[in-house]
Design an enzyme around this catalytic site. Structure first.
Site, short mmCIF file in Angstrom:
data_model
loop_
_atom_site.label_atom_id
_atom_site.label_comp_id
_atom_site.label_asym_id
_atom_site.label_seq_id
_atom_site.Cartn_x
_atom_site.Cartn_y
_atom_site.Cartn_z
N ALA A 61 0.86 -1.20 0.00
CA ALA A 61 0.00 0.00 0.00
C ALA A 61 0.89 1.24 0.00
CB ALA A 61 -0.88 -0.02 1.24
N GLY A 100 0.86 -5.13 1.04
CA GLY A 100 -0.25 -5.21 0.09
C GLY A 100 0.17 -5.85 -1.23
N GLU A 103 -0.12 -9.42 -0.62
CA GLU A 103 -1.56 -9.73 -0.50
C GLU A 103 -2.22 -9.79 -1.87
OE1 GLU A 103 -1.97 -6.51 2.46
OE2 GLU A 103 -3.05 -7.99 3.66
N GLU A 123 3.97 -5.22 7.52
CA GLU A 123 3.08 -4.20 8.09
C GLU A 123 3.34 -3.97 9.58
OE1 GLU A 123 2.26 -6.35 5.82
OE2 GLU A 123 0.76 -5.57 4.44
C1 3H9 Z 1 0.44 -2.17 3.48
O1 3H9 Z 1 0.70 -2.72 2.44
C2 3H9 Z 1 -0.93 -2.22 4.15
C3 3H9 Z 1 -1.81 -3.31 3.60
O2 3H9 Z 1 -1.47 -4.57 4.14
C4 3H9 Z 1 -3.24 -3.10 3.97
C5 3H9 Z 1 -3.87 -1.85 3.61
C6 3H9 Z 1 -5.38 -1.88 3.81
N1 3H9 Z 1 4.61 3.40 -0.07
O3 3H9 Z 1 13.39 1.95 0.85
P1 3H9 Z 1 13.81 2.68 -0.36
C7 3H9 Z 1 9.39 4.87 -1.06
S1 3H9 Z 1 1.55 -1.19 4.29
C8 3H9 Z 1 5.07 4.60 -0.40
O4 3H9 Z 1 14.83 3.74 -0.20
P2 3H9 Z 1 14.91 0.25 -1.40
C9 3H9 Z 1 10.39 5.26 0.02
O5 3H9 Z 1 9.80 6.13 0.95
C10 3H9 Z 1 2.98 -1.23 3.24
N2 3H9 Z 1 6.39 4.84 -0.60
O6 3H9 Z 1 14.26 1.69 -1.52
C11 3H9 Z 1 11.46 5.92 -0.82
O7 3H9 Z 1 11.01 7.23 -1.12
P3 3H9 Z 1 12.04 8.44 -1.17
C12 3H9 Z 1 3.74 -2.48 3.39
C13 3H9 Z 1 7.22 3.81 -0.49
O8 3H9 Z 1 15.12 -0.21 -2.77
C14 3H9 Z 1 11.45 5.11 -2.10
O9 3H9 Z 1 10.20 4.44 -2.12
N3 3H9 Z 1 4.99 -2.40 2.64
C15 3H9 Z 1 6.78 2.53 -0.15
O10 3H9 Z 1 16.07 0.28 -0.45
C16 3H9 Z 1 12.54 4.07 -2.18
O11 3H9 Z 1 12.49 3.29 -1.00
C17 3H9 Z 1 6.16 -2.12 3.21
O12 3H9 Z 1 6.26 -1.97 4.41
C18 3H9 Z 1 5.41 2.34 0.07
N4 3H9 Z 1 4.91 1.14 0.39
O13 3H9 Z 1 13.82 -0.68 -0.69
C19 3H9 Z 1 7.34 -2.01 2.29
N5 3H9 Z 1 7.86 1.72 -0.09
O14 3H9 Z 1 12.98 8.12 -2.29
C20 3H9 Z 1 8.04 -0.70 2.55
C21 3H9 Z 1 8.93 2.48 -0.40
O15 3H9 Z 1 11.16 9.62 -1.39
N6 3H9 Z 1 9.16 -0.49 1.65
N7 3H9 Z 1 8.55 3.74 -0.64
O16 3H9 Z 1 12.71 8.45 0.17
C22 3H9 Z 1 10.35 -1.11 1.79
O17 3H9 Z 1 10.56 -1.93 2.65
C23 3H9 Z 1 11.43 -0.70 0.84
O18 3H9 Z 1 11.14 0.59 0.37
C24 3H9 Z 1 11.62 -1.64 -0.37
C25 3H9 Z 1 12.62 -0.98 -1.36
C26 3H9 Z 1 12.21 -2.95 0.14
C27 3H9 Z 1 10.33 -1.84 -1.09
#
Ligand code: 3H9
Length: 719
Positions: A61, A100, A103, A123
């Site tokens: 998400a 998500g 999911e 999450e």
């Molecule tokens: C969810 O899914 C809820 C659902 O279950 C239910 C809902 C009803 N959204 O980490 P990086 C941005 S909750 C928005 O440096 P990497 C991040 O802020 C979500 N932005 O890269 C950054 O922005 P900026 C569950 C996001 O390659 C840029 O992307 N998901 C999101 O080292 C690059 O990120 C998670 O918890 C996002 N979801 O790592 C995953 N994700 O350049 C969270 C990233 O402006 N994300 N951004 O600073 C991660 O763990 C890592 O970002 C990922 C990439 C491994 C994906």
């Protein structure tokens, strides 16, 4: 958004398109909903493949949307429609399928992953639960115990582990999309009912109740007051015990209570702060985007004590050839044995071969001639370190970066001992260095932007969260720790016990209270620092009062324990008693309680009951107050830097965001009022006098934390 294309005749390809991680924003959800509808209604389409652009399936998400009112189609109905559709949908997973994103993949009827992909439901690390059916579908796919592990820890798994667990159907090192298209063709027309996870029964342990009770107990202990992990167990219990639709209702209710919680806000702030600190800046104007890091092909570590060994292991694990240097053969052999066994143990944990060929042990400084960067980790003694830096400066290439792993000493003085002071920076690792995620990169007034960029880049390669900080005694983390530790011993003088102080801090969420930590790391560490600062030992002026130093209140209790040989766990006694030297289980020590009483009467101190609230306010607000001073002095670029340091290096509970976030959450006027109260009650403790930045922020109407940098800028511009 999502792009819809027709390929291979009968396959609809839906590509998620929202850089950088294809998060499920409102536009993406709308795009998927429309595209799935189109594919299902097009009679020429037999199967659907879902993938993400740029080699990333989906990062979940869109967290940035959480703070805004929800628009666009909901995630749950979108996911349900995919699963219920009458055409097979295959997820082609490259890069990441997280939250998500996973999911969404679980709603697909088949999942194919590239071998480098990572999958997970993280999450819980954002203070939430996977509430788009993740808590209900994953247990139905891989069983309750395995799902519970993934959901409560939020850990990412490799594609191979996902295959073993049964999360994905195939793993490939070929082109994932091509394979998914072939696969989609091969399964078109096959019955879909068995592939719909919502219709399956989860596999449960036979003693489900006691299994879930045990899991809840363990999760509560590990959670240290965080509520999301507990909600994760409750949601998985619902999956194990209720029909799917009722489980989904429970999931929704649990998510509703978490979504707007202060803890979720704090943890999402931590997520973004961790990324903000990567965009570092120095007061000179040098920044992450205008300073180029140099590549490090070969590095060296000098001094193979506990820290040096951990640093060497970190470098080897990142694939960097290392020369590991000790001064004498005997010490070198001991270190070699220790480093080799850590490397072997760590490799075994990861199911890999240890990269022993990357490390060369030596007692000869001449072996450093070819390295690009040296990390000095010798004993914390300025004269010794200066000597080492002088030698390094003459032995190493003129363009080699010289870094020091000091935890508090002046980086500038070390730089002055070299021919190229601009190539000197601090790289302050935390013990054990191959495990702890934090790295403080310390720039002195002469450190070049290239040196800082190189150390930051190296930190990233080592898998660390690196924070660039200015040079002062203790830098950010240890400088803030000093008033915190001082308050804790002052509280003992005033009537508290180590147990009371530790309990208050542990209930707040620290993994260990200040006295347990002190016993673990050794009381002699601080003793040495205080001797160096002239607060104890021969540097103290004759006739100076035991409880006053440099005109301020001083507590000699830790020095007195050290003099008695009570150095903590290693001597079997410190603030607590252990069953033997090296013992780990802390027990209350009646001797210490008597000793405290005697000490109080000897110094004419009246013991009074110290409340848990006072412990927290005195310890935490004095630490926070120092954080404001650090911002004012320009040692940290913003509150996010301080909070990241505390969460990743000092055990600050992530669900409380970090010390500066906590101050904002409590309310800056409250923190100010409490500090004023305590500093009036203890005028001999200057650290309790509220910092001028805190006063300014309160005068400015206590702006939210993301606006503090602007106020700090005004302060700096007026200096
Ligand atoms: C969810 O899914 C809820 C659902 O279950 C239910 C809902 C009803 N959204 O980490 P990086 C941005 S909750 C928005 O440096 P990497 C991040 O802020 C979500 N932005 O890269 C950054 O922005 P900026 C569950 C996001 O390659 C840029 O992307 N998901 C999101 O080292 C690059 O990120 C998670 O918890 C996002 N979801 O790592 C995953 N994700 O350049 C969270 C990233 O402006 N994300 N951004 O600073 C991660 O763990 C890592 O970002 C990922 C990439 C491994 C994906």
């Amino acid at each position: 958004m999502a792009r819809y294309t027709r390929i291979a005749g009968s396959i609809a390809l839906i590509t998620l398109k929202n850089p950088p991680v294809n998060a499920l924003s409102a536009a993406v959800r709308q795009g998927i909903t429309d595209s799935v509808g189109r594919a299902l209604s097009d009679p020429e389409v037999e199967a659907v493949v879902l993938c993400g652009e740029d080699g990333k399936f989906c990062g979940g998400a869109d967290i940035k949307e959480f703070a805004r009112p929800m628009t666009g189609p909901g995630l749950v109905p979108m996911i349900d429609a995919i699963e219920a559709g009458e055409k097979p949908v295959v997820a082609a997973i490259e890069g990441v399928a997280l939250g998500g994103g996973l999911e969404l993949a679980l709603a697909c009827h088949y999942r194919i992953a590239h071998y480098k992909a990572r999958l997970g439901l993280p999450e819980v690390t954002l203070g939430l639960i996977p509430a788009a059916g993740g808590t209900q579908r994953l247990p139905r796919l891989i069983g309750v115990p395995a799902a519970l592990d993934l959901i409560t820890t939020g850990r990412h798994v490799s594609a191979h582990e996902a295959l073993k667990l049964g999360i994905v159907d195939r793993v490939t090192d070929r082109n994932t999309l091509e394979l998914a298209v072939e696969f989609a063709k091969s399964v078109s027309g096959q019955p879909l009912a068995p592939r719909r996870l919502s219709t399956r029964q989860p596999s449960c342990p036979t003693d489900l109740d006691s299994f879930l009770e045990g899991a809840m107990l363990r999760v509560r202990q590990r959670a240290r007051g965080a509520i999301a992990p507990v909600a994760c167990v409750q949601a998985v219990r619902a999956a194990a015990t209720l029909p799917f639709s009722q489980g989904m209702e429970q999931e929704k209710e649990l998510m509703a209570s978490l979504f707007t919680s202060a803890q979720a806000r704090a943890m999402q702030y931590c997520f973004f702060s961790q990324r903000t600190v990567g965009r570092w800046s120095m007061p000179s104007g040098a920044r992450w985007d205008n300073s180029k890091a140099q590549p490090i092909h070969k590095a060296a570590v000098i001094g193979l004590g506990t820290m040096g060994r951990g640093i060497a292991v970190s470098l080897v694990q990142a694939g960097i050839p290392v020369v590991a240097v000790e001064m004498e053969t005997k010490q070198l052999e001991v270190a070699k044995h220790a480093v080799t066994s850590i490397l072997e143990r760590e490799a075994q944990k990861r199911g890999k071969e240890p990269k022993l060929g990357l490390i060369h042990f030596s007692i000869d400084l001449q072996d450093l001639r070819e390295v690009d960067l040296v990390i000095e980790a010798v004993f914390e003694d300025m004269a010794l370190k200066k000597q080492v830096f002088r030698e390094l400066s003459s032995v190493c290439r003129p363009n080699a970066f010289l870094c020091t792993n000091t935890s508090s000493l002046d980086v500038n003085q070390l730089a002055a001992a070299t021919r190229m002071p601009e190539l000197v920076v601090g790289m302050h690792f935390f013990a054990p260095a191959h495990v702890m995620k934090l790295l403080e990169v310390v720039y002195g007034p002469r450190s070049s932007p290239v040196a800082v960029a190189t150390a930051m880049q190296l930190g990233k390669r080592l898998g660390k969260v690196s924070v660039a900080v200015g040079n002062c005694h203790g830098f950010v983390g240890n400088r803030m720790l000093m008033p915190y530790m001082e308050q804790s011993v002052f509280l003992l003088e005033e009537g508290a016990t180590p147990e009371q102080v530790d309990q208050a801090l542990e209930e707040f969420g620290f993994p260990m209270g200040v006295f347990r930590v002190s016993d673990l790391s050794g009381l002699d560490v601080g003793w040495k620092v205080r001797k160096g600062l002239g607060l104890t030992g021969p540097g103290v002026a004759p006739g100076e009062s035991a409880r006053i130093r440099q005109g301020r209140r001083y507590c000699p209790l830790p020095d007195l324990l050290c003099k008695q040989g009570r150095l903590g766990q290693k001597t079997g006694k410190g603030w607590y008693l252990y069953d033997k030297p090296g013992g780990r289980v802390a027990k209350s020590d009646p001797w210490l309680h008597n000793f405290l009483e005697e000490y109080r009467s000897q110094h004419g101190l009246q013991a009074h009951p110290v409340s848990q609230q006072e412990v927290l306010e005195r310890c935490l607000y004095s630490l926070i107050n120092e954080g404001f001073r650090i911002l004012e002095d320009g040692i940290a670029a913003g509150p996010e830097d301080i909070d990241t340091i505390y969460v990743f290096g000092y055990g600050w509970p992530p669900h409380r965001g970090g010390p500066m976030f906590h101050a904002g959450a409590v309310g800056l006027p409250t923190v100010l009022e409490k500090l004023e109260h305590y500093s009036q009650a203890h005028p001999d403790i200057p650290q309790l006098q509220p910092s001028s930045l805190l006063r300014r922020l309160v005068t400015a109407g206590s702006p939210p934390i993301h606006k503090w940098r602007e106020v700090v800028k005004t302060v700096h511009s007026q200096l």
